[in-house]
Design an enzyme around this catalytic site. Sequence first.
Site, PDB file in Angstrom:
ATOM      1  N   HIS A 114       0.920  -1.102  -0.140  1.00 50.85           N
ATOM      2  CA  HIS A 114       0.034  -0.204  -0.050  1.00 50.85           C
ATOM      3  C   HIS A 114       0.974   1.187   0.069  1.00 50.85           C
ATOM      4  O   HIS A 114       0.303   2.194  -0.306  1.00 50.85           O
ATOM      5  CB  HIS A 114      -1.016  -0.013   1.222  1.00 50.85           C
ATOM      6  CG  HIS A 114      -0.220   0.474   2.333  1.00 50.85           C
ATOM      7  ND1 HIS A 114      -0.012  -0.721   3.315  1.00 50.85           N
ATOM      8  CD2 HIS A 114       0.055   1.525   3.126  1.00 50.85           C
ATOM      9  CE1 HIS A 114       0.254  -0.193   4.437  1.00 50.85           C
ATOM     10  NE2 HIS A 114       0.515   1.036   4.423  1.00 50.85           N
ATOM     11  N   ASP A 144       0.103  -7.564   1.445  1.00 48.78           N
ATOM     12  CA  ASP A 144       0.776  -6.183   1.457  1.00 48.78           C
ATOM     13  C   ASP A 144       2.323  -6.205   1.487  1.00 48.78           C
ATOM     14  O   ASP A 144       2.707  -5.594   2.084  1.00 48.78           O
ATOM     15  CB  ASP A 144       0.081  -5.504   2.830  1.00 48.78           C
ATOM     16  CG  ASP A 144       0.140  -4.110   2.879  1.00 48.78           C
ATOM     17  OD1 ASP A 144       0.233  -3.556   1.753  1.00 48.78           O
ATOM     18  OD2 ASP A 144       0.342  -3.701   4.043  1.00 48.78           O
ATOM     19  N   SER A 219       4.660   2.259   7.756  1.00 47.82           N
ATOM     20  CA  SER A 219       4.153   1.053   7.176  1.00 47.82           C
ATOM     21  C   SER A 219       5.541   0.671   6.342  1.00 47.82           C
ATOM     22  O   SER A 219       5.879   1.454   5.622  1.00 47.82           O
ATOM     23  CB  SER A 219       3.107   1.601   6.093  1.00 47.82           C
ATOM     24  OG  SER A 219       2.010   1.728   6.854  1.00 47.82           O
TER      25      SER A 219
END
Length: 472
Positions: A114, A144, A219
């Site tokens: 993402h 992911d 992230s």
Amino acid sequence: MKTALRLTMPTMLGCITLLMAGRALAVNLPDFSTLAAENGPAVVNISSERKPEIAQAARPNLPFDLPEGPDAAPLNELFRHFFGEQGEAPAMPSESLGSGFIISADGYVLTNHHVVKNADEITVRLGNRSELPAKLIGSDERSDIALLKIESKNGPLPTVKIGDPGRLKVGEWVLAIGSPFGFDHSVTAGIVSAKGRALPQDTYVPFIQTDVAINPGNSGGPLFNMNGEVVGINSQIYSRTGGFMGLSFAVPIDVAMDVVEQLKTNGTVTRGWLGVLIQDVTRELAESFGMQQPRGALVARVMPDGPAAKAGIAAGDIILRFNGEDIIYSSDLPPRVGRTAVGRKVPVDILRGGKPRTLKLAVAALPAQVERPSRGTPPSKASADRIGLIVADLPESQRGKRGGVVVQKLVAGPAQDAGIQVGDIILSVNSKDVADSAEFKRLVRRLPANQVARLLVQRGDNPHWLALRVPK
């Protein structure tokens, strides 16, 4: 007159004991400074940019500036509704910030899918503040995980050590390095809160749950154990505010490295697939199946022509073991199936009708999309039954091979208490298929009083088992 302070021997010994205990506690607290210093250079900041395709929406004619950011979008729409539009603002590129880490000296970098999704340009900033353009080797949305490649003219790049998340223990100290809100190389620490956590829409990843402070920008960054080895990739947080609330989730590094090898070799990721929809076995459902305690993955639906259907697995079966590994929770099954080689035949231990059975199953490749049944409109006719349900036959257009009845109305009773809703389609009672409303009435009449019965209910696209206690 001065009073002399007298310390008895027991008092002195108590003071000494407290001092020694305090020093021991201080000595036992972890020191992350060496770990952070050694691994910081291999952690990178990642920025991705997506070029605009269309102009931004026109701005309303207001005497003040509109708030910016994703959270402001609903408010802006409200202003446009009442105050109108004026002209179009120039199109602006969208940017995304995240973290990553170097896994090989020749420049392979791991991050989250993402972080770089739909990016036209990706830039990696190293610890020495130099910036390098990155090439996207491949990306996998289900896990992911994204793999990037950078080229350095200054020799080999610093790398991290890859650890074994299987050896992690709940309560063990872990550390994260990343760029929350763009603050490069921020270090946060905590403990492992749980392992093998399943999250909605992420059934193929057994997440590591921690209480390490993770915020936007973290992230894709690494999660280290106390040996300085990467055991996970920080991917998600649970939050009601958008910021850290004590629940962080990391993709285990072994799952990520399996994705890396497939992306390097094939450019895509293939996962094993059974072709079933499953759910947890609750205490009430376990009682209805005659089990002493809840465990396993209860099959709610079997996909036509899928591996499970070909092996003979049916709705109502409980999968207790897959390829020799116990299935305690339903969430244990998808990751184990997903990492099984496509085409491999494995044993599957099930419970059917209270009796254990072992089936052989050939794992297939997970399709991009799984066909789902269409939703229909309940018919008008209805009839009552003893558990508080009013049901009717399904129209021909909605009937499948197994039939079923649609719930038209609920009255106070066990069915309502169990969570059944108007519009639900009941497919079976105690694992016996329901062809029509007449058969449903017969099955309900024969249910033993004060015993737990189970109903297979389809709500929308997904079937689900519900348990209810039959009244006397």
